[in-house]
Enzyme design. Structure first.
Site, PDB file in Angstrom:
ATOM      1  N   ALA A  55       0.833  -1.207   0.000  1.00 29.50           N
ATOM      2  CA  ALA A  55       0.000   0.000   0.000  1.00 29.50           C
ATOM      3  C   ALA A  55       0.868   1.258   0.000  1.00 29.50           C
ATOM      4  O   ALA A  55       0.566   2.234  -0.699  1.00 29.50           O
ATOM      5  CB  ALA A  55      -0.930  -0.008   1.206  1.00 29.50           C
ATOM      6  N   TYR A  56       1.946   1.223   0.776  1.00 27.56           N
ATOM      7  CA  TYR A  56       2.867   2.363   0.817  1.00 27.56           C
ATOM      8  C   TYR A  56       3.434   2.642  -0.570  1.00 27.56           C
ATOM      9  O   TYR A  56       3.411   3.788  -1.044  1.00 27.56           O
ATOM     10  CB  TYR A  56       3.994   2.077   1.803  1.00 27.56           C
ATOM     11  CG  TYR A  56       5.126   3.074   1.761  1.00 27.56           C
ATOM     12  CD1 TYR A  56       5.045   4.268   2.460  1.00 27.56           C
ATOM     13  CD2 TYR A  56       6.277   2.824   1.010  1.00 27.56           C
ATOM     14  CE1 TYR A  56       6.081   5.198   2.414  1.00 27.56           C
ATOM     15  CE2 TYR A  56       7.314   3.743   0.953  1.00 27.56           C
ATOM     16  CZ  TYR A  56       7.208   4.922   1.659  1.00 27.56           C
ATOM     17  OH  TYR A  56       8.234   5.841   1.602  1.00 27.56           O
TER      18      TYR A  56
END
Length: 240
Positions: free
Chosen positions: A151-152
């Site tokens: 997600a980062y």
């Protein structure tokens, strides 16, 4: 015109590490600075004493982001630059819903710069050709992805793409560029084994410190031509 006050540089996440170093760098040059911070650190009081305008902000909601933008507008009629340094590094982990992790990363790395760039656009414009700047901090993982921080990495990739879109939208008055760092500083708690392993990941085998980033930002701010580009500060790590 000669007596016009200097427009401040806005730095999000200015209470620690690179954001803090940038703020002190500009203040040393007598460049006015506005910093956002979420939590009160001793460093924030130090910035206040050095002359910075420090505004507490919560970017975890769109309302908090827009409220911060209104506070900035109440403090200045113009901005020299916005440096989007605020960031979070959250991995996918058991017990935390994946949707929550993704939403958190997108909120800080996409919603915040997207909304602030729009909300503060009028403060950057109207000062001449290439007289304003936006700088996004992305990450070297934009190129290669990350199996532990999916997600980062995705949120930073979205921010990288926004760099080009905002460059198209705001030219020629405002230049928009990105900096994609890898390891710049160690944390105090990093042990010797971790540090050596991290050093071995780059071709240059060093931790450069904040000055490497500060020098690049100084270049971008003084350029009258460079926009829509991403600059890796990674010691050749993607090649290793």
């Amino acid at each position: 015109m000669g007596n016009a006050p200097q427009r401040p540089i806005l730095i999000t996440g200015g209470g620690r590490r690179i954001g803090l170093a940038l703020a002190h760098h500009f203040l040393t040059l007598r460049q006015p600075v506005i910093v956002s911070y979420r939590n009160e650190y001793p460093s924030i009081e130090g910035l206040r004493q050095a002359g910075a305008t420090c505004i507490q902000a919560d970017f975890s909601t769109d309302e908090g982001i827009l409220r911060f933008a209104e506070t900035v507008k109440s403090n200045t009629r113009g901005l020299r630059a916005i440096i989007h340094n605020a960031s979070a590094w959250q991995a996918e982990k058991p017990g935390t819903p994946l949707s929550e992790t993704l939403a958190c990363m997108m909120q800080i790395h996409v919603h915040a710069p997207y909304l602030l760039n729009h909300a503060l656009e009028e403060l950057l414009r109207g000062h001449g050709h290439a007289a304003g700047d936006i700088i996004h901090f992305t990450d070297y993982v934009v190129e290669r992805g990350s199996d532990k921080h999916i997600a980062y990495a995705a949120s930073k990739a979205a921010l990288d793409n926004m760099t080009r879109s905002f460059a198209r939208k705001l030219a020629p008055e405002v230049k928009v560029n990105a900096i994609a760092p890898s390891l710049i500083l160690f944390n105090e708690e990093d042990d010797a084994e971790y540090r050596q392993k991290a050093l071995n990941k780059s071709l240059m085998k060093i931790v450069p410190g904040e000055k490497e980033v500060i020098d690049l930002i100084d270049y971008l701010l003084t350029s009258c031509y460079v926009t829509g580009r991403s600059f890796g500060v990674d010691g050749g790590r993607p090649l290793n």
